[in-house]
Design a protein around this motif. Structure first.
Motif, PDB file in Angstrom:
ATOM      1  N   HIS A   1      91.683  18.584  32.977  1.00 20.05           N
ATOM      2  CA  HIS A   1      90.455  19.034  33.456  1.00 20.05           C
ATOM      3  C   HIS A   1      89.815  17.744  34.206  1.00 20.05           C
ATOM      4  O   HIS A   1      89.413  17.566  35.449  1.00 20.05           O
TER       5      HIS A   1
ATOM      6  N   ILE B   1      89.494  17.040  38.453  1.00 26.16           N
ATOM      7  CA  ILE B   1      88.764  17.064  39.116  1.00 26.16           C
ATOM      8  C   ILE B   1      88.549  15.270  39.953  1.00 26.16           C
ATOM      9  O   ILE B   1      88.115  15.536  40.895  1.00 26.16           O
TER      10      ILE B   1
ATOM     11  N   PHE C   1      81.831  16.343  42.273  1.00 25.48           N
ATOM     12  CA  PHE C   1      81.112  17.057  41.461  1.00 25.48           C
ATOM     13  C   PHE C   1      80.314  16.956  40.602  1.00 25.48           C
ATOM     14  O   PHE C   1      80.056  15.539  39.748  1.00 25.48           O
TER      15      PHE C   1
ATOM     16  N   GLU D   1      79.200  22.090  37.820  1.00 23.18           N
ATOM     17  CA  GLU D   1      80.206  22.555  38.816  1.00 23.18           C
ATOM     18  C   GLU D   1      81.247  22.476  38.085  1.00 23.18           C
ATOM     19  O   GLU D   1      82.573  22.934  37.814  1.00 23.18           O
TER      20      GLU D   1
ATOM     21  N   GLU E   1      81.771  24.784  35.508  1.00 22.92           N
ATOM     22  CA  GLU E   1      81.880  26.009  35.927  1.00 22.92           C
ATOM     23  C   GLU E   1      83.784  26.264  36.573  1.00 22.92           C
ATOM     24  O   GLU E   1      83.903  27.320  36.162  1.00 22.92           O
ATOM     25  N   MET E   2      84.729  25.541  36.863  1.00 15.93           N
ATOM     26  CA  MET E   2      85.544  25.372  37.265  1.00 15.93           C
ATOM     27  C   MET E   2      86.937  26.008  36.172  1.00 15.93           C
ATOM     28  O   MET E   2      87.514  24.808  36.134  1.00 15.93           O
TER      29      MET E   2
ATOM     30  N   GLN F   1      87.315  30.016  40.969  1.00 20.75           N
ATOM     31  CA  GLN F   1      86.335  29.201  40.998  1.00 20.75           C
ATOM     32  C   GLN F   1      86.711  27.067  41.195  1.00 20.75           C
ATOM     33  O   GLN F   1      85.685  26.492  42.191  1.00 20.75           O
ATOM     34  N   VAL F   2      87.521  26.750  41.610  1.00 19.94           N
ATOM     35  CA  VAL F   2      87.345  25.578  41.709  1.00 19.94           C
ATOM     36  C   VAL F   2      87.402  25.348  43.102  1.00 19.94           C
ATOM     37  O   VAL F   2      86.551  25.368  44.253  1.00 19.94           O
TER      38      VAL F   2
ATOM     39  N   THR G   1      83.311  26.506  44.379  1.00 18.77           N
ATOM     40  CA  THR G   1      83.206  25.572  44.368  1.00 18.77           C
ATOM     41  C   THR G   1      83.608  24.402  45.639  1.00 18.77           C
ATOM     42  O   THR G   1      82.513  23.476  46.117  1.00 18.77           O
TER      43      THR G   1
END
Length: 79
Positions: free
Chosen positions: A42, A46, A57, A61, A64-65, A70-71, A74
């Motif tokens: 993860h 990011i 980010f 954020e 939440e991804m 969601q990715v 965002t």
């Protein structure tokens, strides 16, 4: 435009495939359905997204991804 939307979607999928080392990943991918989507991957995701799209980010954020949707959402809000 629809074309730029598709380009962004394809770029995100390409990054996710590389980070998670999965070739058959699509836009339904979530942390639950993608075996390699753990906390380390993860953070790698990011970092790759930030580099590729020139954004940063915040921790909320990042937390939440947890799905492709969601990715993308965002990232949309950052562009």
């Amino acid at each position: 435009t629809i074309d730029s939307y598709k380009k962004m979607e394809n770029k995100i999928l390409s990054i996710m495939k590389g980070v998670f080392d999965v070739s058959d990943l699509d836009n339904t991918c979530t942390q639950e359905t993608c075996e390699n989507w753990d906390s380390l991957h993860h953070l790698m995701l990011i970092s790759e997204l930030e580099d590729a799209f020139g954004v940063e980010f915040d921790p909320e954020e990042m937390a939440e991804m947890k799905t492709f949707a969601q990715v993308k959402s965002t990232l949309d809000s950052k562009m």
